[in-house]
Design a protein around this motif. Sequence first.
Motif, PDB file in Angstrom:
ATOM      1  N   SER A 134       0.866  -1.179   0.000  1.00 53.91           N
ATOM      2  CA  SER A 134       0.000   0.000   0.000  1.00 53.91           C
ATOM      3  C   SER A 134       0.902   1.228   0.000  1.00 53.91           C
ATOM      4  N   VAL A 135       0.476   2.272  -0.703  1.00 53.78           N
ATOM      5  CA  VAL A 135       1.307   3.470  -0.823  1.00 53.78           C
ATOM      6  C   VAL A 135       0.428   4.708  -0.740  1.00 53.78           C
ATOM      7  N   ASP A 136       0.986   5.765  -0.158  1.00 56.12           N
ATOM      8  CA  ASP A 136       0.279   7.035  -0.067  1.00 56.12           C
ATOM      9  C   ASP A 136       1.333   8.126   0.077  1.00 56.12           C
ATOM     10  N   GLY A 137       1.244   9.165  -0.722  1.00 56.94           N
ATOM     11  CA  GLY A 137       2.211  10.240  -0.613  1.00 56.94           C
ATOM     12  C   GLY A 137       2.432  10.965  -1.922  1.00 56.94           C
ATOM     13  N   LYS A 138       3.687  11.310  -2.162  1.00 58.02           N
ATOM     14  CA  LYS A 138       4.038  12.118  -3.320  1.00 58.02           C
ATOM     15  C   LYS A 138       5.342  11.615  -3.919  1.00 58.02           C
ATOM     16  N   VAL A 139       5.363  11.440  -5.239  1.00 55.31           N
ATOM     17  CA  VAL A 139       6.563  11.042  -5.956  1.00 55.31           C
ATOM     18  C   VAL A 139       6.907  12.144  -6.943  1.00 55.31           C
ATOM     19  N   GLY A 152      -2.464  -3.010  -3.569  1.00 50.46           N
ATOM     20  CA  GLY A 152      -2.584  -4.188  -4.426  1.00 50.46           C
ATOM     21  C   GLY A 152      -1.343  -5.047  -4.321  1.00 50.46           C
ATOM     22  N   ARG A 153      -0.901  -5.573  -5.460  1.00 52.35           N
ATOM     23  CA  ARG A 153       0.303  -6.395  -5.506  1.00 52.35           C
ATOM     24  C   ARG A 153       1.420  -5.628  -6.203  1.00 52.35           C
ATOM     25  N   ALA A 154       2.619  -5.789  -5.665  1.00 50.11           N
ATOM     26  CA  ALA A 154       3.780  -5.097  -6.210  1.00 50.11           C
ATOM     27  C   ALA A 154       4.795  -6.099  -6.743  1.00 50.11           C
ATOM     28  N   GLU A 155       5.526  -5.672  -7.755  1.00 46.65           N
ATOM     29  CA  GLU A 155       6.702  -6.407  -8.227  1.00 46.65           C
ATOM     30  C   GLU A 155       7.786  -5.384  -8.517  1.00 46.65           C
ATOM     31  N   ILE A 156       8.849  -5.426  -7.725  1.00 49.40           N
ATOM     32  CA  ILE A 156       9.972  -4.500  -7.874  1.00 49.40           C
ATOM     33  C   ILE A 156      11.211  -5.328  -8.185  1.00 49.40           C
ATOM     34  N   LEU A 216       3.134  -1.713  -9.865  1.00 48.61           N
ATOM     35  CA  LEU A 216       2.255  -1.594  -8.702  1.00 48.61           C
ATOM     36  C   LEU A 216       0.805  -1.693  -9.168  1.00 48.61           C
ATOM     37  N   GLU A 217       0.183  -2.825  -8.921  1.00 49.00           N
ATOM     38  CA  GLU A 217      -1.217  -2.981  -9.281  1.00 49.00           C
ATOM     39  C   GLU A 217      -2.086  -2.198  -8.306  1.00 49.00           C
TER      40      GLU A 217
END
Length: 547
Positions: free
Chosen positions: A426-431, A440-444, A487-488
């Motif tokens: 889960s992500v929240d903020g500023k890029v 969701g699901r991540a793949e890094i 990042l789904e």
Amino acid sequence: MSRIGLTLVLSLAVAVHADFPDDPKPCKYGDTECFVEFCNRLITEKATEGDDSLNLIQLDPLIVDKMVLKQGANGSPVNIDLTFTNNKLYGNKDLRFKKMRGFGKEIATKHEMVMSSKVFSLVGEYAIKGQVLVLPISGTGYSNMTLMGSDVKISFTGKPVEKNGEMYMEASDLKYTVKPKDQHFYFTNLFNGDKTLGDTMNTFLNENSAAIFSETKESIEKAFSAVYEPLITRVFSKYPYAKYFAAEESTTRTQKFSCRNWPGEQPEKNPTIKLFTAVGQRYSLQLHSTVFIMKGNYSFVLLLVVSCLAMSVNGHASDLPAGIQRCAIMDDQCVMNGVNYVLKNYAQSGIKELGLIPLDPLHITKFNIGRNPHSPVNIDLSFREVDLLGLSRVISKRVGGFTTDLSKPIEFVIEAPELSFKGPYSVDGKVLILPIVGKGRAEIVLKHCKIHSFITLRPIRKGDNQTYAEVTDIKMQVDPSHVSYKLEGLFHGQKDLSDNMHILINENWQDIFNELKPSIGEAMGLIVKSVLNKVFDKTPLEELFIV
């Protein structure tokens, strides 16, 4: 944001079920402390569901069919017609009531709710035309307007309405005010899809977001006031006003709910990273720090674990798997060969007798990257139940500095062809200049990753002829040749916004990763320190090495 008014409705109406007359009523007239507690509990339980028996619609996300902002009167530098259609408002589930006033016996008086929110994101279709400061703006597409850390107040005058001999309340003259700490705007397809002009305008909007919001604040508040007023009236139309409260003469016990552990109110100060085996036996590593970590770095921690385990033979070669041998303390080549042997042969299975868990895949229960308000990458990024793959292909390239003089730093260099990190996020903020939110699901994936570190120890004497070591300082750097992010569920599944964000973060992967480097290195140092100190505290150097 439209849910805020509705939240009040929740708080007062939740005790009103289908068989309301027989149910206990939640609060007495004017008991605003009770109202606040009830509302906060109600938001937690009902924001994402709604309740038909209360005329309560789903609050998160809240459907906003249409909202129009017309700005430009009195010579304002922001002169726009902005229409939102088929939008969804996210964030009301994290709304927190602070104060309430009114809600006594008298209907025709002022009622007020004071709240705070972590984030409100209005996401959906838009159409805009006009001028912002000195630049013309036009476009149709999808947008994301996000307000961060807002103080919100809703006030209205109750209007008594008689139905079937009972008095109901309608909300009238509702006023909505909002004061965010930060705000972000993003519009796709500006200027008929011209990417250069669109990117420039989005950058301009966010670099001047405070000034733009100040100019549009009155229009925004007016638009949301028009949304909240019918929502509050809808809830209070379900039952006569008096039935929302406990009668003063009633002996029925008032139901009050405590929300002292409101979700997110007190973030975890000591995050825990736990590593598990796949054979039913669990091993745990706990990191206590305000610094958070990100993938890729675990390979080095595990290298150190492996190297220590590879050297911790205690002179009993018969107790170890074949191929692992005890090394002379200054034999760097022997130590490096031992590390590579263990990684190649035991990374996937682990070594139970040495306490080495399977490393590939490595299952990680939880870890986070925390916000840095001074960085252009300012995010809360959390991972749960994720796997790190690729550690079985890690190769130690250099090991040096092991001597009886522990004041000299010890050097480790390893390389990994590819490390991939997969699992829920889960992500929240500023890029960079854009807001980002998703779950969701991540793949890094880190390609050709080089990890370089220096470790300083100090000797600790225990007993006769026994020297233990303690890690006092670690400096670490992680350098991949490329990083890719997938990042789904970004922007709650909004494809156009998600696609644009993926382009941004993958085209600027180097800048993003570099911003995270200090936190990664510091966090990794804490992990390594914890791991090595457990090893060095248990076994003297005279047993770890041939000295």
